[in-house]
Design a protein around this motif. Structure first.
Motif, mmCIF file in Angstrom:
data_model
loop_
_atom_site.group_PDB
_atom_site.id
_atom_site.type_symbol
_atom_site.label_atom_id
_atom_site.label_comp_id
_atom_site.label_asym_id
_atom_site.label_seq_id
_atom_site.Cartn_x
_atom_site.Cartn_y
_atom_site.Cartn_z
ATOM 1 N N LEU A 177 6.599 -9.111 -5.283
ATOM 2 C CA LEU A 177 6.613 -7.649 -5.304
ATOM 3 C C LEU A 177 5.622 -7.090 -6.322
ATOM 4 O O LEU A 177 5.575 -5.887 -6.554
ATOM 5 N N CYS A 178 4.827 -7.960 -6.898
ATOM 6 C CA CYS A 178 3.873 -7.591 -7.941
ATOM 7 C C CYS A 178 2.451 -7.626 -7.413
ATOM 8 O O CYS A 178 2.086 -8.512 -6.631
ATOM 9 N N ALA A 179 1.649 -6.665 -7.836
ATOM 10 C CA ALA A 179 0.226 -6.652 -7.504
ATOM 11 C C ALA A 179 -0.557 -6.311 -8.761
ATOM 12 O O ALA A 179 -0.029 -5.707 -9.697
ATOM 13 N N THR A 180 -1.809 -6.683 -8.784
ATOM 14 C CA THR A 180 -2.657 -6.335 -9.913
ATOM 15 C C THR A 180 -2.949 -4.837 -9.905
ATOM 16 O O THR A 180 -2.878 -4.179 -8.865
ATOM 17 N N SER A 181 -3.288 -4.303 -11.053
ATOM 18 C CA SER A 181 -3.700 -2.907 -11.135
ATOM 19 C C SER A 181 -4.964 -2.708 -10.299
ATOM 20 O O SER A 181 -5.847 -3.571 -10.276
ATOM 21 N N PRO A 182 -5.078 -1.587 -9.574
ATOM 22 C CA PRO A 182 -6.298 -1.324 -8.796
ATOM 23 C C PRO A 182 -7.559 -1.294 -9.646
ATOM 24 O O PRO A 182 -8.665 -1.451 -9.108
ATOM 25 N N SER A 183 -7.411 -1.102 -10.945
ATOM 26 C CA SER A 183 -8.585 -1.057 -11.821
ATOM 27 C C SER A 183 -9.082 -2.438 -12.215
ATOM 28 O O SER A 183 -10.112 -2.553 -12.878
ATOM 29 N N ALA A 184 -8.377 -3.497 -11.808
ATOM 30 C CA ALA A 184 -8.803 -4.850 -12.160
ATOM 31 C C ALA A 184 -10.117 -5.175 -11.456
ATOM 32 O O ALA A 184 -10.241 -4.968 -10.243
#
Length: 239
Positions: A205-212
């Motif tokens: 349910l976790c994703a990286t920040s779009p700013s990565a």
């Protein structure tokens, strides 16, 4: 002989440079296509929200359809494939479909405290037949409720970006609740046989920040909005 060797060496270097440049251009084109796909999915998702007063339900099968039960998002479904067909798009056949997660924390006993973003629900006490019954303001209430929830491994959330938001680590650095996130996978750059790159996984349910920034071992394109961001956009969209 020496002149021939030099000429061959120069020709080899030129061929290598040309191939390297072609590979770089191809990779950049793939990334730009991924970003364009992600932007389109966000636009279509927002249009769906305005029409339906809820976020779409994930698809548990890669068939493009929401996992609905009796016309509502099946209980406990927070994660799956992006429901292309249900939101009005064609199912992609030339690439791996996007993964999608939506924040859901239901409270049917007290609708005013409900934070199930995939459920169309009257949360402001309007009666059936009133123009404001189950409208966007009800979803905004749910978004406001979701924004007060603690970040949890059992709910849709984001980790860091490898920079200002901290390390990319779903266990040690749970940064913020997300109203939704969409992960568009590109190539299997880390060579593990899975086009989803860490920390993204079919069960996470976790994703990286779009700013990565996109990295050599991870080129997944991520779009996401916090509950407050989506609520703000909806308020601006109200007549």
């Amino acid at each position: 002989m020496v002149e021939v060797a030099i000429a061959l060496a120069v020709a080899g270097l030129m061929s290598w440079a040309a191939f390297s440049g072609y590979a770089t251009v191809s990779e950049q084109q793939e990334i730009e296509r991924g970003r364009a796909d992600a932007a389109q999915l966000q636009s279509i998702l927002r249009a769906f929200v305005l029409r339906n007063g809820r976020l779409p339900c994930p698809a548990t099968l890669p068939n493009g359809y929401e996992a609905l039960s009796g016309g509502t998002c099946a209980s406990g479904i927070q994660l799956g494939w992006f429901p292309y067909v249900s939101v009005g798009l064609e199912l992609p056949t030339d690439r791996l479909g996007a993964r999608y997660s939506v924040f859901r924390e239901p409270n049917l006993v007290s609708p005013a405290q409900d934070a199930d973003l995939a459920l169309e629900l009257e949360r402001t006490g309007d009666s059936l037949g009133e123009p404001t019954h189950r409208d966007i303001t009800d979803l905004i209430v749910a978004l406001n409720n979701a924004s007060t929830k603690a970040v949890s491994s059992t709910r849709t959330h984001l980790t860091g970006d490898g920079g200002a938001a901290g390390v990319i680590d779903c266990a040690a650095n749970r940064v913020m609740v997300a109203a939704y996130w969409v992960v568009v996978p590109l190539q299997d750059k880390d060579g593990d046989g899975d086009r989803l790159d860490a920390p993204h996984a079919l069960t996470s349910l976790c994703a990286t920040s779009p700013s990565a920034p996109l990295r050599f071992t991870s080129d997944d394109v991520v779009i996401a909005e916090s509950p407050a961001q989506l609520a703000g956009w909806l308020r601006k969209s109200l007549p």
